[in-house]
Design an enzyme around this catalytic site. Structure first.
Site, PDB file in Angstrom:
ATOM      1  N   PRO A 116      33.723  -9.875 -23.943  1.00 33.19           N
ATOM      2  CA  PRO A 116      34.880  -9.945 -23.099  1.00 33.19           C
ATOM      3  C   PRO A 116      35.980 -11.109 -23.517  1.00 33.19           C
ATOM      4  CG  PRO A 116      33.195 -11.100 -21.900  1.00 33.19           C
ATOM      5  CD  PRO A 116      32.485 -10.294 -23.062  1.00 33.19           C
TER       6      PRO A 116
ATOM      7  N   TYR B 233      45.980 -10.702 -29.891  1.00 33.50           N
ATOM      8  CA  TYR B 233      46.035 -11.055 -28.535  1.00 33.50           C
ATOM      9  C   TYR B 233      46.731  -9.959 -27.493  1.00 33.50           C
ATOM     10  CZ  TYR B 233      44.834 -13.582 -24.058  1.00 33.50           C
ATOM     11  OH  TYR B 233      44.338 -14.092 -22.722  1.00 33.50           O
TER      12      TYR B 233
END
Ligand code: FAD
Ligand code: DHB
Length: 393
Positions: A290, A385
């Site tokens: 994650p 990201y």
């Protein structure tokens, strides 16, 4: 025998989003979900959306609440050695991310879906996907039904039936199980910071996230041998404070947890993602650890490629985009998996045989220090990201 154009196995975010996007393009689908709607909506999972995901949700007609309630984040903090370095997403990569929980997306999609979903469809089995006339069977309220279709979308997660139905010699699977988990809690307290904090600490990783301005989501790395019962709230808050730089630890508001769970960490990729008339999407095809919040975003990105292929097929009869689905999706999946693996390795304490922990920790700190001094290195983090673009079809 009843017939529809696309049977979608699994009513998680990928399955419901695909169904919604197909409906917008006049393609008929039926979603078969083994659990109740309440169960699926109760699962606390991801919380951070790339702009590509928010655009796709809007395109599917389920973006209104997200636009109203989602929190736009222009950057995040890396904490290490008692200090922080901010990754300026907007400045370095020209895009931002949105904090909006998977539970909310699941509800928004569930509200929009209506009759297209069969909840509590048990014993789903898929047949004939190597030929031109696949079919899917399921049992509901004691009655077994079979649906004929043109295509099957396997959106049924890591433990689903779709990938398991592919003959083993047709599929390659790559996997790493990490030797630790994430203990997560949800609490009705204001977040410690208005941006996320990813912390590298000698006692292990910690993440400060949120679901709203009054609801926090926090995680600490924990051994896989530990259970939720080993972590009363006081122990969790104490451990989180220890792993944060002092100024944040002092500001942290604590309170009773409203959810607490431990998630194992795994990297997994199955190749290819298409088998005749069966297409895998989301967690059915790949799992990322994650760190960096790629799981849900990758699932949405797969669906974005798949629905375009299906829509083009029904519009023009051409299978060109469907033929490209697996390669296009996988090119991006591998890059996101690489980033998630890299970010996990950079931020966690990794107890592994043959790896000197003190050396690993020193190398992590050197890399974090380098990141804090190099705009080029920080930009590479920011680009990944916010989400990498797709190769054009
Ligand atoms: P899923 O959400 O797994 O949905 C698959 C659906 O298929 C489920 O509803 C399941 O009930 C159904 N199904 C399974 N088998 C069958 C069957 N045989 N017949 C019919 N239906 C079936 N990602 C992040 O980015 N950040 C996070 O913090 C994060 N935390 C996570 C925590 C946990 C505990 C888990 C498991 C995942 C987490 N993820 C996180 C990953 C993210 O939630 C997933 O990537 C995302 O849910 C993928 O969506 P999906 O629809 O592909 O799969
Ligand atoms: C969340 C989870 C992540 O894995 C992450 O990198 C950021 C946020 C979350 O659950 O809020």
């Amino acid at each position: 025998m009843r017939k529809t154009q696309v049977v979608i196995v699994g009513g998680g975010p990928s399955g419901l989003l695909l169904s919604q996007l197909l409906a917008r393009h006049g393609v008929e689908s039926l979603v078969l979900e083994k659990h109740t709607r309440a169960h699926v909506e109760g699962r606390i999972r991801a919380g951070l959306l790339e702009s590509g995901t928010t655009e796709l949700l809007s395109e599917a007609g389920v973006g209104a609440k997200m636009k109203r309630e989602g929190l736009v984040h222009h950057g995040f903090l890396l904490a290490f050695a008692g200090r922080t370095h901010r990754i300026d997403l907007q400045g370095l990569a020209g895009r931002s991310v949105v904090v909006y929980g998977q539970t909310e997306i699941q509800k928004d999609l569930g509200d929009a879906a209506g009759e297209q979903v069969v909840w509590e469809a048990r014993d789903v089995s898929i047949q004939g996907f190597e030929g031109r006339q696949p079919s899917v069977s399921y049992t509901k309220d004691g009655t077994t039904r079979t649906i004929a279709c043109d295509f099957i979308a396997g959106c049924d997660g890591y433990h689903g039936v779709s990938r398991a139905s592919v003959p083993p010699d047709r599929i390659a699977q790559y996997e790493r199980v990490y030797p630790f988990g994430w203990l997560g809690i949800l609490a009705e307290v204001p977040p410690v910071n208005d941006e996320l904090i990813y912390a590298n600490h000698p006692r292990g990783f910690a993440l400060c996230s949120m679901r709203s301005r009054s609801r926090s989501r926090y995680y600490v790395q924990c051994p896989l041998t530990e259970k939720v019962e080993d972590w009363p709230d006081e122990r969790f808050w104490g451990e989180l404070k220890t792993r944060l730089p002092v100024d944040f630890a002092e500001r942290l508001t604590t309170g009773p947890s409203i959810e607490k769970s431990i998630a194992p960490l795994r990297s997994f990729i199955a190749e290819p993602m298409r088998f005749g008339r069966l297409f895998l999407a989301g967690d059915a095809a790949h799992i990322v650890p994650p760190t960096g919040a790629k799981g849900l975003n990758l699932a949405a990105a797969d669906v974005g490629v798949l629905y375009e292929g299906l829509a083009e097929y029904y519009r023009t009869g051409s299978e060109r985009l469907l033929e490209e689905y697996s390669a296009r999706a996988l090119a991006r999946v591998w890059k996101a998996s690489r980033f998630s693996w890299w970010f996990t390795t950079l931020m966690h304490r990794i107890p592994e045989k043959g790896l000197d922990e003190a050396l690993a920790s020193k190398l992590q700190l050197a890399e974090l220090d380098y990141l804090s001094q190099s705009e080029a290195a920080s930009r590479a983090v920011a680009e990944n990201y916010v989400g990498l673009p797709f190769a054009k079809a």
